[in-house]
Design an enzyme around this catalytic site. Structure first.
Site, PDB file in Angstrom:
ATOM      1  N   ASP A  12       0.817  -1.208   0.000  1.00  0.00           N
ATOM      2  CA  ASP A  12       0.000   0.000   0.000  1.00  0.00           C
ATOM      3  C   ASP A  12       0.856   1.265   0.000  1.00  0.00           C
ATOM      4  O   ASP A  12       1.996   1.266   0.466  1.00  0.00           O
ATOM      5  CB  ASP A  12      -0.913   0.029   1.221  1.00  0.00           C
ATOM      6  CG  ASP A  12      -1.910  -1.114   1.243  1.00  0.00           C
ATOM      7  OD1 ASP A  12      -2.194  -1.664   0.164  1.00  0.00           O
ATOM      8  OD2 ASP A  12      -2.384  -1.464   2.339  1.00  0.00           O
ATOM      9  N   LYS A  13       0.264   2.340  -0.481  1.00  0.00           N
ATOM     10  CA  LYS A  13       0.937   3.642  -0.520  1.00  0.00           C
ATOM     11  C   LYS A  13       1.553   3.995   0.830  1.00  0.00           C
ATOM     12  O   LYS A  13       2.704   4.418   0.911  1.00  0.00           O
ATOM     13  CB  LYS A  13      -0.060   4.716  -0.947  1.00  0.00           C
ATOM     14  CG  LYS A  13       0.470   6.140  -0.833  1.00  0.00           C
ATOM     15  CD  LYS A  13      -0.623   7.165  -1.076  1.00  0.00           C
ATOM     16  CE  LYS A  13      -0.137   8.568  -0.802  1.00  0.00           C
ATOM     17  NZ  LYS A  13      -1.211   9.585  -0.943  1.00  0.00           N
TER      18      LYS A  13
END
Length: 304
Positions: A138-139
């Protein structure tokens, strides 16, 4: 160019504007929606609002969606922390806040842009938007990630992911104190039935298995190690929230009231191991948890 019109119902009262639109535009990312809002392509009752605006019942929301354009992803001189590199693979320590690959509305500033500049070329199996990307994090999750430089390496790595033979170990700080020293969460994950930007434990979803072990208990938190057997979207975040221990700082699955002024969840991909595509030898890489993560651990430790 398309125009879509939405009328807010009572069930959506006080939801953020960007979150509301993500639920109505399920194939668009939150970054894409936020860019539409920033570009003034979204009007609420004929007025321009920010992403954080809380919608109210009977708000009339108009969204102008631009026509898609042919896009070529370009390399950018973005510094990256390279842990290992050869002719087949590149292993990096991704920082929190960096998106792994471009998506509609987000074509710059990603890890792929950085890798294309650094490497010159990546495998083409996943197309122009995701060259070289075998797996994602994830970011707002930091840590170790491998990318493939050619199709041969990509296929070899993808097969290891498919057979669950790749080592993927994460460190997380969760809310609350876990009673058991270790455990396994074997619950299926799919898109949330009502909130399209979230994943959830859903009957009939794809099988997802997370193994966890307690590293240290604090007064109100627990530091844990998680080992992924499968790799579903947001898997650790969803599973830990499901058992009542969401990740500290998680803006989607965590507590609404955050205590540490974080930019995202405290989740770090600490270890990655795989069989090298060409040599056939097992190799393993580690990256220490980032400073902001250590800072929070020090804070909660001082309260013990």
């Amino acid at each position: 160019m398309k125009t879509k019109v939405f009328l807010v119902g009572s069930e959506d009262e006080k939801i953020r504007l960007d979150v509301f639109l993500c639920s109505r535009l399920p194939h668009k990312s939150r970054n894409y929606v936020q860019n539409l809002i920033e570009d003034k392509r979204v009007k609420v009752n004929e007025s321009i609002k920010k992403s954080s605006y809380k919608v109210t019942c009977e708000d009339n929301i108009t969204v102008t969606i631009p026509d898609p354009v042919e896009t070529s992803i370009k390399g950018e001189n973005i510094p990256i922390d390279v842990l290992y590199e050869d002719g087949d693979v590149i292993v990096v320590n991704k920082p929190q806040g960096m998106i792994v690959h471009p998506a509609p509305g987000v074509y710059t500033g990603t890890l792929v842009n950085a890798l294309l500049y650094h490497c010159g070329d990546l495998s083409g199996i996943n197309g122009v938007m995701r060259p070289g990307i075998v797996h994602r994090i994830d970011k707002d999750t930091s840590g170790v990630l491998v990318a493939a430089k050619n199709d041969f390496a990509h296929n070899k790595l993808a097969e290891q992911l498919k057979t669950h033979s790749m080592t993927r170990e994460y460190i997380a700080l969760v809310e609350g104190v876990l009673k058991e020293d270790s455990g396994t969460i074997d619950k299926p994950i799919a898109r949330h039935p009502r909130d399209k930007i979230k994943m959830a434990v859903v009957s009939g979803g794809k099988r997802a298995v997370t193994h966890y072990r307690v590293i240290k208990r604090f007064k109100n938190n627990t530091l844990i190690k998680c080992i992924l057997e499968t790799g579903r979207t947001h898997q650790i975040r969803v599973h830990m929230a499901y058992i009542g221990h969401p990740l500290v700082g998680d803006p989607v699955y965590g507590y609404r009231k955050q205590r540490f002024n974080l930019n995202g969840q405290l989740l770090h991909a600490k270890k990655l191991g795989f069989i090298h595509p060409s040599t056939g030898k097992y190799i393993e890489f580690e990256a220490d948890i980032p400073d902001y993560f250590k800072r929070v651990i020090d804070i909660v430790d001082s309260k013990n």
